[in-house]
Scaffold this active site. Sequence first.
Site, PDB file in Angstrom:
ATOM      1  N   LYS A 197      -5.384   3.689  -2.890  1.00 45.67           N
ATOM      2  CA  LYS A 197      -4.678   3.104  -1.747  1.00 45.67           C
ATOM      3  C   LYS A 197      -5.587   2.937  -0.526  1.00 45.67           C
ATOM      4  CE  LYS A 197      -0.825   2.247  -3.702  1.00 45.67           C
ATOM      5  NZ  LYS A 197      -0.453   0.838  -3.959  1.00 45.67           N
ATOM      6  N   SER A 205       0.865  -1.177   0.000  1.00 45.18           N
ATOM      7  CA  SER A 205       0.000   0.000   0.000  1.00 45.18           C
ATOM      8  C   SER A 205       0.901   1.225   0.000  1.00 45.18           C
ATOM      9  CB  SER A 205      -0.933  -0.035   1.211  1.00 45.18           C
ATOM     10  OG  SER A 205      -1.738   1.112   1.276  1.00 45.18           O
ATOM     11  N   TYR A 232      -4.900   8.919  -6.471  1.00 45.69           N
ATOM     12  CA  TYR A 232      -3.968   7.913  -5.935  1.00 45.69           C
ATOM     13  C   TYR A 232      -4.407   7.464  -4.552  1.00 45.69           C
ATOM     14  CZ  TYR A 232       0.358   5.870  -4.143  1.00 45.69           C
ATOM     15  OH  TYR A 232       1.280   5.019  -3.587  1.00 45.69           O
TER      16      TYR A 232
END
Length: 281
Positions: free
Chosen positions: A149, A131, A145
């Site tokens: 994650k 991660s 992004y």
Amino acid sequence: MKTILITGTSSGIGKATAKKFLNAGWNVIATMRSPEKEEELKNSNAMLVMKLEVTDMNSIQKAIDAGIEKFGKIDALMNNAGFGTFGAFETATQKQVEELFNVNVYGYLNVTRAILPHFRENGKGTLLNVSSQGGRITFPTCSLYHATKFAIEGFTESLSYELISENIEVKIIEPGATDTSFVGSANMGENDSIINYQKFDKIALETYGKLNEKSQSTSDEIAEVILEAANDKSGQLRYIIGEDTKRLLNARNTMTDQEYVDYMRGTYIPEFWDKKINTSI
């Protein structure tokens, strides 16, 4: 001898981890999109370099089958293939959004789904999902992004409960800033018709770079933690890497939610935050 399959080994963390596990005595199935370009990882009988597209289930299954055929079984999977898109959300195209989620989220789910029957058949296995600090804290210009994650963090944590019943270990790896030029090579928003965010994007990314350049972890340092996690049978779920990650998570855990958000605004976008405060008075 144990065997690990790693995605995204053409460079950075993936390649460093493949080398680290090989040197530690593991068999390694190093997968990437263009294995024909790889030379460095092909010099060992304990290393199998395979093509794997995380968006293509046939490609994934072929890599798994080839690894089992060569080494007998697979003991661990490391989901690592991914990329970042930085820039204001509004400037991203629909194609960018879909590509990012296809690789960073669905790619992890695809490879995990493909390996789980083999782990269950073996009665054990280890899943390591790479991660980021960006799966638990956020920065300006990284909204897409972070969305991917945060999704991986939630998926992996919940999955870890399910897989206890199958004797499958689950680990989340959370690196902070790295020396892999990840930010520099990331795609910015492609919608050039929106110029409003250009100054914000430039200042925010420059500030992020300056604040984190001294606390970057090397790919080798991250690979070392991943190897430790693969061998750790304590039940630990998350492995935090980098002084920047530790500092920011400590801030998030010790401040109230609003204090933390204001701290991040004042630290990473002070020019814009101070202006807003002053005009609100």
